[in-house]
Design a protein around this motif. Structure first.
Motif, short mmCIF file in Angstrom:
data_model
loop_
_atom_site.label_atom_id
_atom_site.label_comp_id
_atom_site.label_asym_id
_atom_site.label_seq_id
_atom_site.Cartn_x
_atom_site.Cartn_y
_atom_site.Cartn_z
N ASP A 80 0.81 -1.08 -0.07
CA ASP A 80 -0.07 0.06 0.03
C ASP A 80 0.68 1.24 0.09
O ASP A 80 1.52 1.43 1.03
CB ASP A 80 -0.83 0.04 1.14
N GLN A 137 -3.56 -0.08 -3.30
CA GLN A 137 -3.08 -1.58 -2.91
C GLN A 137 -2.96 -2.67 -3.91
O GLN A 137 -3.91 -2.64 -4.95
CB GLN A 137 -4.10 -2.08 -1.81
N TRP A 165 -11.33 -7.42 -4.13
CA TRP A 165 -10.57 -7.02 -3.07
C TRP A 165 -11.70 -6.91 -1.77
O TRP A 165 -11.26 -7.27 -0.86
CB TRP A 165 -10.32 -5.53 -3.38
N GLN A 166 -12.79 -6.51 -1.91
CA GLN A 166 -13.96 -6.48 -1.06
C GLN A 166 -14.30 -7.86 -0.68
O GLN A 166 -14.41 -8.08 0.59
CB GLN A 166 -15.10 -5.61 -1.44
N ARG A 169 -11.44 -9.17 1.55
CA ARG A 169 -11.14 -8.11 2.63
C ARG A 169 -10.62 -8.77 3.97
O ARG A 169 -9.67 -8.17 4.77
CB ARG A 169 -12.14 -7.12 2.88
N THR A 172 -6.92 -9.05 3.31
CA THR A 172 -6.11 -8.00 2.91
C THR A 172 -6.22 -6.89 3.98
O THR A 172 -5.31 -5.85 3.78
CB THR A 172 -6.51 -7.42 1.54
N GLU A 173 -6.82 -6.95 4.81
CA GLU A 173 -6.84 -5.87 5.87
C GLU A 173 -5.63 -6.03 6.65
O GLU A 173 -5.15 -7.06 7.17
CB GLU A 173 -8.11 -5.82 6.95
N ARG A 174 -5.11 -4.83 7.25
CA ARG A 174 -3.86 -4.66 7.94
C ARG A 174 -4.39 -5.20 9.42
O ARG A 174 -5.35 -4.43 9.82
CB ARG A 174 -3.33 -3.53 7.78
#
Length: 176
Positions: A80, A137, A165-166, A169, A172-174
């Motif tokens: 990112d 990202q 992506w959603q 999620r 992929t979320e930090r």
């Protein structure tokens, strides 16, 4: 009473009697036709709710039906702009012991409308998507999920990639 008045009363009584007879005949016919459908099938054993025999098989079935979660091991690399992170997700099938992301991915997978659309399915060639950029990202996901090999890249460029992506999620979320 006049003759006309008596005739009028007798017709009303006759009509009422005919209507009542028709209603009774309809009720009997309904009972004969629909009644058997309301009875339990011959091979069904009727038991009271308090019967002790009923608790045994149900309790045994409940013990046998142990809920399992998804199984897989995924390595996720996300970049990112000026930062990046790597995450490894191990899902053993134990809903209580596995990370929350495992059950979140299982819920996403269960909610997919199209059977051919898997959790990690890439955008098909020729799919109409917008060119909008939703974020800088990028991610790479490698590993296995439910016995299937996974190796995919995703970004947030275009509406179709943003939908992927959603969907992913939870990966992929930090975290932290």
């Amino acid at each position: 009473m006049s003759q006309k008045h008596r005739d009028h009363r007798s017709r009303g009584t006759l009509g009422t009697a005919l209507l009542a007879g028709a209603c009774c005949a309809g009720a009997v016919a309904y009972a004969l036709l629909a009644g058997p459908a309301l009875l339990p099938a011959e091979d069904v054993q009727a038991t009271a709710a308090m019967t002790p025999d009923l608790a045994g098989p149900i309790a045994q079935d409940a013990e046998e039906a142990v809920e399992t979660g998804p199984v897989g091991q995924l390595r996720v690399q996300v970049s990112d702009r000026d930062r990046a992170w790597v995450r490894t997700l191990d899902c053993t099938g134990d809903p209580d012991g596995d990370p929350e992301a495992c059950s979140a991915l299982a819920q996403v997978e269960a909610g997919l409308d199209d059977v051919s659309e898997g959790l990690f399915t890439e955008v098909r060639e020729g799919t109409v998507c917008t060119d909008q950029v939703y974020g800088p990202q990028h991610a790479t996901i490698v590993g296995t999920w439910e016995g299937q090999e996974v190796e995919t890249r995703l970004s947030r460029t275009g509406s179709c990639e943003e939908a992927r992506w959603q969907r992913l999620r939870p990966l992929t979320e930090r975290i932290g």
